[in-house]
Scaffold this active site. Structure first.
Site, mmCIF file in Angstrom:
data_model
loop_
_atom_site.group_PDB
_atom_site.id
_atom_site.type_symbol
_atom_site.label_atom_id
_atom_site.label_comp_id
_atom_site.label_asym_id
_atom_site.label_seq_id
_atom_site.Cartn_x
_atom_site.Cartn_y
_atom_site.Cartn_z
ATOM 1 N N HIS A 66 0.854 -1.184 0.000
ATOM 2 C CA HIS A 66 0.000 0.000 0.000
ATOM 3 C C HIS A 66 0.892 1.238 0.000
ATOM 4 O O HIS A 66 2.064 1.174 0.402
ATOM 5 C CB HIS A 66 -0.901 0.006 1.228
ATOM 6 N N GLU A 68 1.088 3.845 1.884
ATOM 7 C CA GLU A 68 1.660 4.193 3.187
ATOM 8 C C GLU A 68 2.803 3.265 3.561
ATOM 9 O O GLU A 68 3.853 3.716 4.051
ATOM 10 C CB GLU A 68 0.584 4.114 4.287
ATOM 11 N N CYS A 98 -5.886 2.159 5.714
ATOM 12 C CA CYS A 98 -6.625 0.944 6.054
ATOM 13 C C CYS A 98 -6.061 0.380 7.368
ATOM 14 O O CYS A 98 -5.084 0.887 7.911
ATOM 15 C CB CYS A 98 -6.510 -0.082 4.928
ATOM 16 N N CYS A 101 -2.285 -0.470 7.267
ATOM 17 C CA CYS A 101 -1.428 0.716 7.244
ATOM 18 C C CYS A 101 -1.432 1.443 8.584
ATOM 19 O O CYS A 101 -0.408 2.000 8.986
ATOM 20 C CB CYS A 101 -1.849 1.636 6.110
#
Length: 175
Positions: A66, A68, A98, A101
């Site tokens: 992801h 992040e 999410c 993260c």
């Protein structure tokens, strides 16, 4: 409406809006190059860019890539440490992190988080499952992590709608 876990600092909010709008504008180029619909950037306390990365789950076949998580990994490499806390870093991301993260942010030592599109809207637009995140704003506050969210949401939602309308793949494990 901005969400925050401290008394709102208008200077921080204005800076965050500027950065998130820039990320939303840049995201279109990342998407054209095959990245997913999220972009994250990490800045130091003097507003120097440390790392900027997009979501690469689909392009690299790795579910934890992801934006992040990629940005945290890049910042750790640049700063040669797994503990970013001494660097007073700020994470800016085009959408609310999410559940995965959030854990990565918490354990990395990031001090401030600024995000664009609210998770519920990400789910509605893309179908991506953001995960179960009970009371995460207060949990971050308890750990000394400042959060400002729902910043420049219109621009972020537009990018997500365009991503989906273009038939781009949204990472979703089969259930």
């Amino acid at each position: 409406m901005t969400v925050c876990n401290e008394q709102i600092n208008l200077e921080k909010l204005k800076k965050a809006e500027q950065i998130i709008l820039e990320l939303q504008a840049e995201l279109k180029n990342y998407i054209a190059a095959g990245s997913g619909p999220f972009l994250a950037a990490i800045y130091d306390e003097n507003d120097h860019l440390i790392a900027k990365t997009a979501n690469s789950v689909v392009s690299e076949n790795c579910s934890h890539n992801h934006a992040e998580m990629n940005a945290i990994k890049a910042a750790e490499k640049v700063l040669d440490t797994y503990d970013l806390s001494a660097h007073n870093l700020k994470l800016y991301v085009t959408a609310e992190p999410c559940i995965m993260c959030l854990g990565g942010i918490m354990w990395s030592g990031i001090k401030e988080v600024y995000y664009g599109v609210f998770s519920k809207r990400v789910e509605e637009i893309t179908g991506f499952d953001e995960g179960f995140k009970p009371d995460w704003l207060n949990e971050f506050a308890r750990r000394g992590i400042k959060v400002y969210g729902e910043i420049a949401t219109e621009a972020g939602e537009k990018v997500l709608h365009e991503y989906v309308a273009a038939g781009r793949k949204v990472y979703k494990p089969e259930r």
